[in-house]
Scaffold this active site. Structure first.
Site, short mmCIF file in Angstrom:
data_model
loop_
_atom_site.label_atom_id
_atom_site.label_comp_id
_atom_site.label_asym_id
_atom_site.label_seq_id
_atom_site.Cartn_x
_atom_site.Cartn_y
_atom_site.Cartn_z
N LYS A 77 0.87 -1.19 0.00
CA LYS A 77 0.00 0.00 0.00
C LYS A 77 0.90 1.23 0.00
O LYS A 77 1.95 1.24 0.65
CB LYS A 77 -0.86 -0.04 1.27
CG LYS A 77 -1.94 1.03 1.35
CD LYS A 77 -2.83 0.80 2.58
CE LYS A 77 -3.96 1.81 2.62
NZ LYS A 77 -4.85 1.60 3.78
N SER A 115 -9.84 1.59 3.11
CA SER A 115 -9.02 2.39 2.24
C SER A 115 -8.01 1.57 1.43
O SER A 115 -7.48 2.07 0.44
CB SER A 115 -8.29 3.46 3.04
OG SER A 115 -7.41 2.86 3.95
N SER A 143 -9.92 -0.61 7.34
CA SER A 143 -9.36 -0.46 5.99
C SER A 143 -8.64 -1.65 5.39
O SER A 143 -8.30 -1.60 4.21
CB SER A 143 -8.42 0.74 5.97
OG SER A 143 -9.19 1.92 6.08
#
Lengths: 474, 93
Positions: free
Chosen positions: A81, A156, A180
């Site tokens: 990420k 997210s 997330s």
């Protein structure tokens, strides 16, 4: 099966027995990225040259004996990420404020993954700064759900879920501050772990809310999730919020089954407003656990309805503090480059922390947080784990909630509790609603990840959800 | 609950356009109404929880160890002078 479709477990076996090389495995992932990333937008940066160099190096270290034992992810293509600092590789936090920022150091978890032999194939798209539940808040365009590109993949960690679900990499890292990692995993039919707060080092990962952030990962199977945690877990002197807890072998008790385990079903997570088909699928999962020998116990977590308001006071307050450093002086660009959602949360936090409002909002929220924690402490005296839906609804359409921030925040109601209380949660696929994935989360006491994997594995192996692939890949 | 967006934006050093102010005022007021639900909870005599690890005063030895070099620290800066971060003058005379 194509090489990029493998799990960590199977890829490792194939590399060990020389059925294929890491270069071949990495090339397969890179090709998948070339093929599908243009329509899915899971990656912000693809590190093709570095990845192939790394893969070549690991191929030359003979895949046997000490090298293999010492490096559990040797030769396995992983994606990160874009909140994870990578030395020499652009790290944007999916925001225009950092769009050209290149860190001079690696996050601790990145170091650990590299030391374990992983091949980093790129940096993944996500809601900027971790602010979001749909993947639509990225300054680099939304990520699409591979099961239906008109729908959100969840956030997210949107790119993290999509890259794994579409076989662009074998596993990915994520973060989980309010759900997330668990939510996008559930929306994309993959496994998502939120570890105990303090289990995995946060050093070098762009901070969102410092008392809530946890460093998670997304994988194709529960066993792979355990294999990843074996690498990422462990005390780090650069993160002062990590209790001194030994790291067990998280795969050791994986296949022990669940006979006699007590699983709690909290009534507050099955209220009106939860999609009826989501309820049905979760009930079916409970029935499966009963059939496998677990005891299902009805419990109550009375302060559940206050968890989300509590979270949306504490989190923005901590966000406003953590984002204060982005002033464009030492790195990045000035504060007018923050996106809308970041601005909203900074202002919310600034307001609730400002003179005259601190007691009414932030202090109150910290007290409610104590009551929510007490609910869970009491529940874990009666049960070994708690299972709930991850989301009150299945994935929604792109654009559906983007103009109503409060509507978007309501999708977090079931996931924020784990972050407020600091406990781990494992999101496991339990089926489909209108061909869109749905997941359940297994919650346990602090540092009980081994038990969660054991419980998740039992369900996963008695179902076929994890074998399904999105239509668009065929 | 009406929120003074101009004032908050100034406190947070967030430059906002005029049309943004109106939009944020509405959205933030809605969110504040939502979180005010916590008023329903009886928190008399309840301790605050600010962290869940129970750790206190985690320290290390006061020994200098290698860190970023000056060059590395300045690698992404927009404005520098003689190895320093350069900023606008605050005190002018």
């Amino acid at each position: 099966m194509k090489l990029n479709e493998l799990t960590i477990k199977l890829a490792r076996e194939g590399l060990k027995t020389k059925k294929f090389s890491s270069v071949e495995l990495t090339k397969a992932c890179l090709e998948q990225i070339k093929k599908h990333n243009p329509s899915l937008n899971a990656f912000i940066t693809v590190t093709e040259k570095d990845a192939l160099e790394q893969a070549k190096k690991t191929d030359s270290l003979a895949f046997q004996g000490e090298a293999l034992e010492a490096k559990p992810l040797l030769g396995i293509p992983i994606a990160l990420k874009d909140l994870f600092s990578t030395k020499g590789i652009k790290t944007t936090a999916a925001s225009n404020a950092l769009k050209d920022y290149i860190p001079e150091y690696d996050a601790t978890v990145v170091n650990k993954l590299k030391d374990s032999g992983a091949v980093i194939v790129g940096k993944l798209n996500h809601d900027a700064w971790g602010h979001g539940a749909s993947g639509e808040n990225s300054d680099f365009g939304p990520t699409k759900n591979p099961w239906n590109k008109d729908y959100v993949p969840g956030g997210s960690s949107s790119g993290s879920a999509v890259s794994v679900a579409s076989d662009m990499c074998i596993a990915s890292t994520g973060t989980d501050t309010g759900g997330s990692s668990r939510l996008p995993a559930a929306f994309c039919n993959v496994v998502g772990l939120k570890p105990t707060y303090g289990r995995v080092s946060r050093y070098g990962v762009v901070s969102m809310a410092s008392s809530l952030d946890s460093i998670g990962h997304l994988t194709k199977t529960v066993e792979d999730s355990a294999l990843m945690l074996n690498v990422t877990a462990g005390q780090d002197l650069d993160d002062a919020t990590m209790p001194n807890q030994e790291v067990p072998d998280y795969t050791k008790n994986l296949k022990n089954g669940i006979k006699g385990l007590r699983i709690g079903k909290p009534k507050e997570y099955f209220i009106q407003g939860v999609d009826s088909q989501v309820k049905q699928l979760t009930d079916a999962a409970f029935k499966k656990y009963e059939a496998l020998g677990a005891e299902i116990v009805d419990i109550s977590l009375p302060h559940t309805e206050y968890a989300n308001p509590c979270y949306y006071i504490i989190q923005p307050a901590e966000v406003s503090s953590n984002l204060a450093r982005y002033d464009g002086i030492r790195y990045g660009s000035n504060r007018s480059n923050f996106g809308e959602e970041a601005k909203r949360r900074i202002m919310l936090g600034t307001y609730t922390l400002s003179a005259g409002y601190y007691d009414a909002y932030y202090k109150k929220a910290m007290q409610v947080r104590t009551l929510i924690k007490q609910d869970f402490d009491e529940a874990f005296n009666k049960v070994d784990a708690i299972i709930t839906p991850v989301s009150p609804t299945p994935p929604w359409k792109l654009g559906e909630k983007i103009n109503d921030p409060l509507e978007m925040y309501l999708s977090d109601i079931f996931t924020v509790t784990a972050n407020l209380v600091g406990i781990p949660g494992l999101s496991v696929p339990i089926g489909f609603v209108n061909k869109l994935p749905v997941g359940m989360q297994i919650l346990g006491p602090q540092f009980s990840e081994a038990k969660l994997f054991q419980i998740g594995y039992a369900y996963e192996q008695s179902t076929e959800w994890h074998k399904r692939k999105p239509e668009m890949l065929k | 609950m009406k929120i003074d967006v101009k004032h908050i934006a100034k406190l947070a050093n967030l430059p906002l356009e005029k049309d943004e102010e109106k939009k944020f005022e509405k959205q933030l007021s809605e969110i504040l109404s939502y979180v005010e639900k916590l008023r329903e909870v009886d928190t008399r005599n309840v301790e605050t929880t600010s962290q869940v690890t129970g750790l206190e005063n985690v320290t290390r030895e006061d020994k200098a160890t290698p860190s970023l070099t000056q060059k590395e620290a300045l690698s992404d800066v927009k404005s520098q002078h003689n190895g320093f971060f350069k900023v606008k003058a605050i005190l002018t005379e």
